[in-house]
Write an enzyme that holds these catalytic residues in place. Structure first.
Site, PDB file in Angstrom:
ATOM      1  N   SER A 194       0.716  -1.019  -0.044  1.00 30.84           N
ATOM      2  CA  SER A 194       0.296  -0.168   0.001  1.00 30.84           C
ATOM      3  C   SER A 194       0.980   1.290   0.025  1.00 30.84           C
ATOM      4  O   SER A 194       1.528   1.502  -1.005  1.00 30.84           O
ATOM      5  CB  SER A 194      -0.973   0.174   1.150  1.00 30.84           C
ATOM      6  OG  SER A 194      -1.960   0.720   0.861  1.00 30.84           O
ATOM      7  N   LYS A 204     -22.375  16.392   6.157  1.00 35.65           N
ATOM      8  CA  LYS A 204     -21.513  16.831   7.382  1.00 35.65           C
ATOM      9  C   LYS A 204     -21.261  15.748   8.377  1.00 35.65           C
ATOM     10  O   LYS A 204     -20.182  15.666   8.973  1.00 35.65           O
ATOM     11  CB  LYS A 204     -21.870  18.159   7.899  1.00 35.65           C
ATOM     12  CG  LYS A 204     -20.955  18.865   8.922  1.00 35.65           C
ATOM     13  CD  LYS A 204     -19.813  19.232   8.160  1.00 35.65           C
ATOM     14  CE  LYS A 204     -18.899  19.982   8.850  1.00 35.65           C
ATOM     15  NZ  LYS A 204     -17.674  20.194   8.478  1.00 35.65           N
TER      16      LYS A 204
END
Length: 290
Positions: free
Chosen positions: A113, A165
């Site tokens: 990764s 949000k």
């Protein structure tokens, strides 16, 4: 003794201390460069463990970048990856160094990764047969605790300025719109990762994209796929660097010391603070230099 003469003496001593400190700093910096006749060397930087904060590695790479005596860079990677931005920051720093001197990566047990992203900035990548590498992709995880809160009789109250949000909040179930929003973010980050690998390894984007499904590969598989250059150990990488930099076969490999880089940084900040303090004193109505 008058107050004016007292401030004059303090100011003069401050200037002398500043000049002495600056001279010592200049000497210390010069000792790591060709200007003092020190032998050229191969710099070695380790990227180990989860990449969550890049500051220490970036400090070491900055020293290498600024040191003319460092004729090549060996990056030893043993990391499962980590956060996106720290991984990319290290990649960018290594890429800058590779613009004017050879850079090699020696993969250890794991270079996956973000660890593989860092490796892609090098000119040549070495891995062991059994190294686990690849894992090209991005993951975001969250958990919902709504069931537990229901049992406890707790009802979260949320006031938000927009629909997304509180997306990903553990205090409510993820909606289809939330999932679509996060999936788009993840795929954009994946696309950036694929582009970096494609550029670093000089592979078609389409081929990298086929491999970017999160799979890890052994070093032997990775070489076959073009994700690494050669099967070899750290010494093989060092010998390649010496050859590319046209250095003797016994040229020193100098491991960058995080303590040294922190000391360099502290000295530089102290020098700047001292200078700014003297400037402030010079502008003070109580300070007299002449």
């Amino acid at each position: 003794m008058s107050k004016r003469r007292s401030w004059f003496r303090i100011s003069v001593l401050g200037v002398l201390a500043f000049l002495l400190f600056s001279g010592l700093m200049g000497l210390w910096q010069a000792m790591s460069s060709d200007s003092m006749g020190f032998a050229p060397y191969i710099a070695k930087v380790r990227v180990s463990g989860p990449i969550l904060n890049a500051d220490d590695v970036l400090d070491q790479l900055k020293v290498v970048e600024e040191d003319k005596a460092a004729k090549g860079l060996l990056v030893v990677v043993d990391s499962p990856g980590g956060a996106v931005v720290p991984s990319e920051s290290i990649y960018n720093a290594v890429k800058r160094i590779s613009a004017d001197r050879p850079v090699a990566v020696s993969m250890q047990s794991l270079a996956a990764s973000g660890g593989y992203m860092v490796a892609c900035a090098a000119d040549r990548i070495y891995a062991y047969d059994s190294t686990l590498t690849g894992s090209i992709g991005v993951i975001m995880q969250s958990a919902s605790v709504t069931g537990l809160l229901d049992k406890l009789g707790v009802t979260p109250q949320v006031i938000k300025s927009g629909q997304f949000k509180d997306a990903g909040s553990p205090f409510r179930e993820m909606s289809p719109a939330d999932r679509e929003y996060f999936q788009a973010l993840i795929m954009d980050l994946r696309s950036q990762f694929v582009q970096l690998v494609s550029q670093g390894r000089r592979l078609p984007v389409e081929k990298v994209s086929e491999l970017a499904d999160g799979r890890v590969f052994t070093g032997r598989e990775a070489q076959r796929l073009g994700l690494v250059d050669a099967i070899g150990d750290e010494e093989d990488a060092v010998q390649w660097l010496r050859s590319q930099a046209r250095l003797p076969k016994d040229a020193e490999v100098k491991e960058m010391d995080s303590t040294q880089t922190r000391l360099f940084k502290v000295f530089g900040e102290a020098q700047e603070q001292l200078f700014m303090g003297l400037v402030a004193a010079a502008n003070s109505p109580r300070a007299y230099f002449f």
